[in-house]
Write a protein that holds these residues in place. Structure first.
Motif, mmCIF file in Angstrom:
data_model
loop_
_atom_site.group_PDB
_atom_site.id
_atom_site.type_symbol
_atom_site.label_atom_id
_atom_site.label_comp_id
_atom_site.label_asym_id
_atom_site.label_seq_id
_atom_site.Cartn_x
_atom_site.Cartn_y
_atom_site.Cartn_z
ATOM 1 N N UNK A 32 61.263 36.570 -22.825
ATOM 2 C CA UNK A 32 60.575 37.689 -22.202
ATOM 3 C C UNK A 32 61.191 39.007 -22.642
ATOM 4 N N UNK A 33 60.392 40.053 -22.674
ATOM 5 C CA UNK A 33 60.940 41.391 -22.866
ATOM 6 C C UNK A 33 61.766 41.774 -21.635
ATOM 7 N N UNK A 34 62.917 42.397 -21.902
ATOM 8 C CA UNK A 34 63.790 42.874 -20.813
ATOM 9 C C UNK A 34 64.368 44.217 -21.210
ATOM 10 N N UNK A 35 64.702 45.019 -20.204
ATOM 11 C CA UNK A 35 65.249 46.324 -20.549
ATOM 12 C C UNK A 35 65.786 47.077 -19.363
ATOM 13 N N UNK A 102 56.804 36.360 -24.336
ATOM 14 C CA UNK A 102 56.373 36.798 -25.664
ATOM 15 C C UNK A 102 55.821 38.215 -25.671
ATOM 16 N N UNK A 103 56.328 39.049 -24.770
ATOM 17 C CA UNK A 103 55.896 40.433 -24.728
ATOM 18 C C UNK A 103 56.774 41.335 -25.578
ATOM 19 N N UNK A 104 56.257 42.530 -25.876
ATOM 20 C CA UNK A 104 56.995 43.521 -26.661
ATOM 21 C C UNK A 104 57.641 44.545 -25.723
ATOM 22 N N UNK A 105 58.717 45.145 -26.203
ATOM 23 C CA UNK A 105 59.356 46.211 -25.435
ATOM 24 C C UNK A 105 58.392 47.380 -25.310
ATOM 25 N N UNK A 106 58.375 47.992 -24.147
ATOM 26 C CA UNK A 106 57.501 49.137 -23.899
ATOM 27 C C UNK A 106 58.191 50.098 -22.963
ATOM 28 N N UNK A 107 57.800 51.368 -23.024
ATOM 29 C CA UNK A 107 58.363 52.373 -22.126
ATOM 30 C C UNK A 107 57.592 52.466 -20.816
ATOM 31 N N UNK A 108 56.534 51.641 -20.688
ATOM 32 C CA UNK A 108 55.700 51.697 -19.490
ATOM 33 C C UNK A 108 56.246 50.783 -18.412
ATOM 34 N N UNK A 109 56.624 51.361 -17.277
ATOM 35 C CA UNK A 109 57.226 50.594 -16.194
ATOM 36 C C UNK A 109 56.293 49.497 -15.696
ATOM 37 N N UNK A 110 54.991 49.747 -15.666
ATOM 38 C CA UNK A 110 54.064 48.793 -15.069
ATOM 39 C C UNK A 110 53.924 47.525 -15.896
#
Length: 125
Positions: A32-35, A102-110
């Motif tokens: 999963x994408x994490x950040x 299988x998601x990509x990193x994004x700056x969108x919190x939602x």
């Protein structure tokens, strides 16, 4: 029950370093994408940096070259290494994880379905 628990925050002098950890439980986030996001007093929450499910990464311009997000897939943990800290980096730092694999990193919190309770980072002399 999914939990994201941050640790490693504290008081540090300008120019110093800190390493935040985020331990996930209740679900395997290795694919999963994490950040990380942060929120300073009186300001909106803002994106810091994140890792895609593979090896891709994304950082806000304000932290590029100073902060690094990494992960230990085996231990379901993500880290934020913060170097050359500035007073403007003072904030509560939150760990986030994408609900879907299988998601990509994004700056969108939602885009992130899970968030930790946060850890305070204070940069001051």
């Amino acid at each position: 029950q999914v939990q994201l628990v941050e640790s490693g925050g504290g008081l540090v002098q300008p120019g110093g370093s800190l390493r935040l950890s985020c331990a996930a439980s209740g679900r395997n986030f290795s694919q999963h994408a994490m950040g990380w996001f942060r929120q300073a007093p009186g300001k909106a929450r803002e994106f810091v940096g994140a890792l895609s499910w593979n090896r891709g990464s994304l950082y806000d311009d304000s932290v590029k070259g100073r902060f690094t997000v990494s992960r230990d897939r085996a231990n379901n943990t993500v880290y934020l290494q913060m170097d050359s800290l500035k007073p403007d980096d003072t904030a509560v730092y939150y760990c986030v994880a994408d609900r879907h694999p299988y998601g990509l990193a994004t700056f969108r919190m939602y885009n992130y379905g899970y968030r930790g309770q946060g850890t305070q980072v204070t940069v001051s002399s």
